[in-house]
Write an enzyme that holds these catalytic residues in place. Sequence first.
Site, PDB file in Angstrom:
ATOM      1  N   GLY A   1       0.877  -1.173   0.000  1.00 54.48           N
ATOM      2  CA  GLY A   1       0.000   0.000   0.000  1.00 54.48           C
ATOM      3  C   GLY A   1       0.904   1.208   0.000  1.00 54.48           C
ATOM      4  O   GLY A   1       1.806   1.317  -0.847  1.00 54.48           O
TER       5      GLY A   1
ATOM      6  N   ILE B   1       3.275   2.609   2.501  1.00 53.50           N
ATOM      7  CA  ILE B   1       4.693   2.527   2.901  1.00 53.50           C
ATOM      8  C   ILE B   1       5.409   1.389   2.167  1.00 53.50           C
ATOM      9  O   ILE B   1       6.572   1.518   1.793  1.00 53.50           O
ATOM     10  CB  ILE B   1       4.832   2.420   4.452  1.00 53.50           C
ATOM     11  CG1 ILE B   1       6.173   2.959   4.917  1.00 53.50           C
ATOM     12  CG2 ILE B   1       4.605   1.030   4.970  1.00 53.50           C
ATOM     13  CD1 ILE B   1       6.296   4.430   4.931  1.00 53.50           C
TER      14      ILE B   1
ATOM     15  N   LYS C   1       7.545   4.272  19.554  1.00 52.41           N
ATOM     16  CA  LYS C   1       6.656   4.741  18.486  1.00 52.41           C
ATOM     17  C   LYS C   1       5.194   4.553  18.897  1.00 52.41           C
ATOM     18  O   LYS C   1       4.341   5.399  18.623  1.00 52.41           O
ATOM     19  CB  LYS C   1       6.967   3.986  17.184  1.00 52.41           C
ATOM     20  CG  LYS C   1       6.297   4.628  15.991  1.00 52.41           C
ATOM     21  CD  LYS C   1       7.129   4.646  14.737  1.00 52.41           C
ATOM     22  CE  LYS C   1       6.457   5.518  13.692  1.00 52.41           C
ATOM     23  NZ  LYS C   1       6.098   4.815  12.488  1.00 52.41           N
TER      24      LYS C   1
ATOM     25  N   ASN D   1       2.232   7.241  19.171  1.00 54.27           N
ATOM     26  CA  ASN D   1       0.974   7.056  18.430  1.00 54.27           C
ATOM     27  C   ASN D   1      -0.231   6.938  19.356  1.00 54.27           C
ATOM     28  O   ASN D   1      -1.358   7.197  18.936  1.00 54.27           O
ATOM     29  CB  ASN D   1       1.059   5.790  17.567  1.00 54.27           C
ATOM     30  CG  ASN D   1       1.907   6.006  16.330  1.00 54.27           C
ATOM     31  OD1 ASN D   1       2.038   7.125  15.860  1.00 54.27           O
ATOM     32  ND2 ASN D   1       2.495   4.946  15.799  1.00 54.27           N
TER      33      ASN D   1
ATOM     34  N   ASN E   1      -2.728   9.458  17.362  1.00 52.28           N
ATOM     35  CA  ASN E   1      -3.670   8.773  16.462  1.00 52.28           C
ATOM     36  C   ASN E   1      -5.125   8.844  16.930  1.00 52.28           C
ATOM     37  O   ASN E   1      -5.974   9.352  16.202  1.00 52.28           O
ATOM     38  CB  ASN E   1      -3.218   7.318  16.256  1.00 52.28           C
ATOM     39  CG  ASN E   1      -2.365   7.172  15.007  1.00 52.28           C
ATOM     40  OD1 ASN E   1      -2.763   7.576  13.928  1.00 52.28           O
ATOM     41  ND2 ASN E   1      -1.192   6.611  15.159  1.00 52.28           N
TER      42      ASN E   1
HETATM   43  N1  LIG Z   1       1.921   5.050   5.624  1.00 47.84           N
HETATM   44  C1  LIG Z   1       2.881   5.528   6.441  1.00 47.84           C
HETATM   45  O1  LIG Z   1       3.321   6.675   6.324  1.00 47.84           O
HETATM   46  C2  LIG Z   1       3.466   4.635   7.514  1.00 47.84           C
HETATM   47  C3  LIG Z   1       4.652   5.039   8.162  1.00 47.84           C
HETATM   48  C4  LIG Z   1       5.212   4.210   9.111  1.00 47.84           C
HETATM   49  C5  LIG Z   1       4.606   3.026   9.447  1.00 47.84           C
HETATM   50  N2  LIG Z   1       3.440   2.678   8.828  1.00 47.84           N
HETATM   51  C6  LIG Z   1       2.829   1.402   9.231  1.00 47.84           C
HETATM   52  O2  LIG Z   1       2.999   0.487   8.159  1.00 47.84           O
HETATM   53  C7  LIG Z   1       1.865  -0.385   8.067  1.00 47.84           C
HETATM   54  C8  LIG Z   1       1.231  -0.216   6.698  1.00 47.84           C
HETATM   55  O3  LIG Z   1       0.742   1.100   6.587  1.00 47.84           O
HETATM   56  P1  LIG Z   1       0.249   1.715   5.204  1.00 47.84           P
HETATM   57  O4  LIG Z   1      -0.138   3.124   5.486  1.00 47.84           O
HETATM   58  O5  LIG Z   1       1.217   1.447   4.138  1.00 47.84           O
HETATM   59  O6  LIG Z   1      -1.077   0.858   4.970  1.00 47.84           O
HETATM   60  P2  LIG Z   1      -1.849   0.569   3.603  1.00 47.84           P
HETATM   61  O7  LIG Z   1      -1.666   1.709   2.669  1.00 47.84           O
HETATM   62  O8  LIG Z   1      -3.229   0.179   3.996  1.00 47.84           O
HETATM   63  O9  LIG Z   1      -1.054  -0.669   2.975  1.00 47.84           O
HETATM   64  C9  LIG Z   1      -1.276  -1.999   3.277  1.00 47.84           C
HETATM   65  C10 LIG Z   1      -1.743  -2.663   1.995  1.00 47.84           C
HETATM   66  O10 LIG Z   1      -1.703  -4.074   2.161  1.00 47.84           O
HETATM   67  C11 LIG Z   1      -2.861  -4.609   1.523  1.00 47.84           C
HETATM   68  N3  LIG Z   1      -3.113  -5.942   2.031  1.00 47.84           N
HETATM   69  C12 LIG Z   1      -3.576  -6.326   3.246  1.00 47.84           C
HETATM   70  N4  LIG Z   1      -3.673  -7.661   3.310  1.00 47.84           N
HETATM   71  C13 LIG Z   1      -3.270  -8.133   2.102  1.00 47.84           C
HETATM   72  C14 LIG Z   1      -3.173  -9.436   1.555  1.00 47.84           C
HETATM   73  N5  LIG Z   1      -3.491 -10.524   2.277  1.00 47.84           N
HETATM   74  N6  LIG Z   1      -2.737  -9.560   0.284  1.00 47.84           N
HETATM   75  C15 LIG Z   1      -2.405  -8.465  -0.448  1.00 47.84           C
HETATM   76  N7  LIG Z   1      -2.474  -7.220   0.023  1.00 47.84           N
HETATM   77  C16 LIG Z   1      -2.902  -7.040   1.289  1.00 47.84           C
HETATM   78  C17 LIG Z   1      -3.937  -3.605   1.888  1.00 47.84           C
HETATM   79  O11 LIG Z   1      -5.089  -3.758   1.094  1.00 47.84           O
HETATM   80  P3  LIG Z   1      -6.562  -3.495   1.755  1.00 47.84           P
HETATM   81  O12 LIG Z   1      -6.502  -2.203   2.460  1.00 47.84           O
HETATM   82  O13 LIG Z   1      -7.448  -3.528   0.554  1.00 47.84           O
HETATM   83  O14 LIG Z   1      -6.801  -4.634   2.694  1.00 47.84           O
HETATM   84  C18 LIG Z   1      -3.192  -2.308   1.633  1.00 47.84           C
HETATM   85  O15 LIG Z   1      -3.246  -1.958   0.279  1.00 47.84           O
HETATM   86  C19 LIG Z   1       0.964   0.022   9.233  1.00 47.84           C
HETATM   87  O16 LIG Z   1       1.238  -0.746  10.379  1.00 47.84           O
HETATM   88  C20 LIG Z   1       1.333   1.472   9.476  1.00 47.84           C
HETATM   89  O17 LIG Z   1       1.022   1.918  10.792  1.00 47.84           O
HETATM   90  C21 LIG Z   1       2.862   3.433   7.860  1.00 47.84           C
END
Ligand SMILES: NC(=O)c1ccc[n+]([C@@H]2O[C@H](COP(=O)([O-])OP(=O)(O)OC[C@H]3O[C@@H](n4cnc5c(N)ncnc54)[C@H](OP(=O)(O)O)[C@@H]3O)[C@@H](O)[C@H]2O)c1
Length: 301
Positions: A9, A11, A183, A187, A191
Amino acid sequence: MNIVVFGSGAIGSLFGALLAKQNKVVLVGRAPHIKCIQQKGLTINGKTHLTVNVPAVESTKEVFLSADLILLTVKSYDTETASNQVRPLLHDQTMVVSLQNGLDNIEKIEQNIEKKHILAGVTTHGALFSAPGTIIHTGKGKTILGELDGRPSERLNMLISIFNQAGIETQMSIDIKREIWRKAIINSSINPLTAFLGCKNGYLLENPLLEKTVEYVCTESSRIASLKGIIVSPVEMIEKTKEVIRDTAENDSSMLQSIQQGKKTEIESINGVLLRIGTEQKIDTPLNRILFELITSLCLH
Ligand SMILES: NC(=O)c1ccc[n+]([C@@H]2O[C@H](COP(=O)([O-])OP(=O)(O)OC[C@H]3O[C@@H](n4cnc5c(N)ncnc54)[C@H](OP(=O)(O)O)[C@@H]3O)[C@@H](O)[C@H]2O)c1
């Protein structure tokens, strides 16, 4: 290095794109993001400008590469399923690295994957899903990786150098669990408060009553950490949290975004775990309880 990013997704796509310059990377994620990447490549805008052609698939069954590294970047509520789905990709030397937020990811991964494969990390990079095939790099940050037992291993050094070569500034921690806790403490206030109030991060310091609330929550969460042997200074955690709020003042927190999009949140893995520890240890944790219940009640609608 052969790298599978599971949960591409926001990150995961950012890290995948950067690592793809010098490594063989396969992204595993959902349509339509994956379909767009297959057709037009993956574009990163914002703090990084990059378009890469990188293999992208919707299931681990389509991954035909011997994975040296699996980056887990799903939300914490998907960790159990994700770790189960990546299991067939493991060989004896495969490293599985969680870059997720939340306090219970490692224990969930351990239910499906032998401990010797698992390392952990935290990152302060910010990434936002903009449209299928496009991610916005919202904030440059630092990444910390560590072995679960804290030892500075050869594989950890190799991983850190691969990340640094990809332009992902990365350091080693000999206490990665403490970094994960730090962290989570940060959060635990930002959050849920922003998600419930529907405000940008910066508003928490514009309003003196909210600033006090941030301080109280940080103090309570730091006290809960100490019950698990994670000794952090509440004063330092308050300062660190305020620094993050100032640095991300214009951002919508990830929990706020999830609420706005009608998605699940990571509340269970942050305030939910803190609340559970308090309950187990018979310590009252009223602030984490209230925040947990407020966010959970929002998600019931
Ligand atoms: N984004 C940031 O800036 C950031 C920074 C530091 C840490 N994080 C942490 O990193 C983690 C991910 O965050 P994110 O913001 O990147 O989340 P995200 O955009 O929701 O990315 C996760 C992706 O994985 C997909 N997914 C889930 N289960 C799956 C499966 N079985 N098969 C294939 N794809 C699957 C989700 O699809 P669906 O939503 O359709 O299920 C989504 O597209 C979290 O714990 C977050 O707290 C994020």
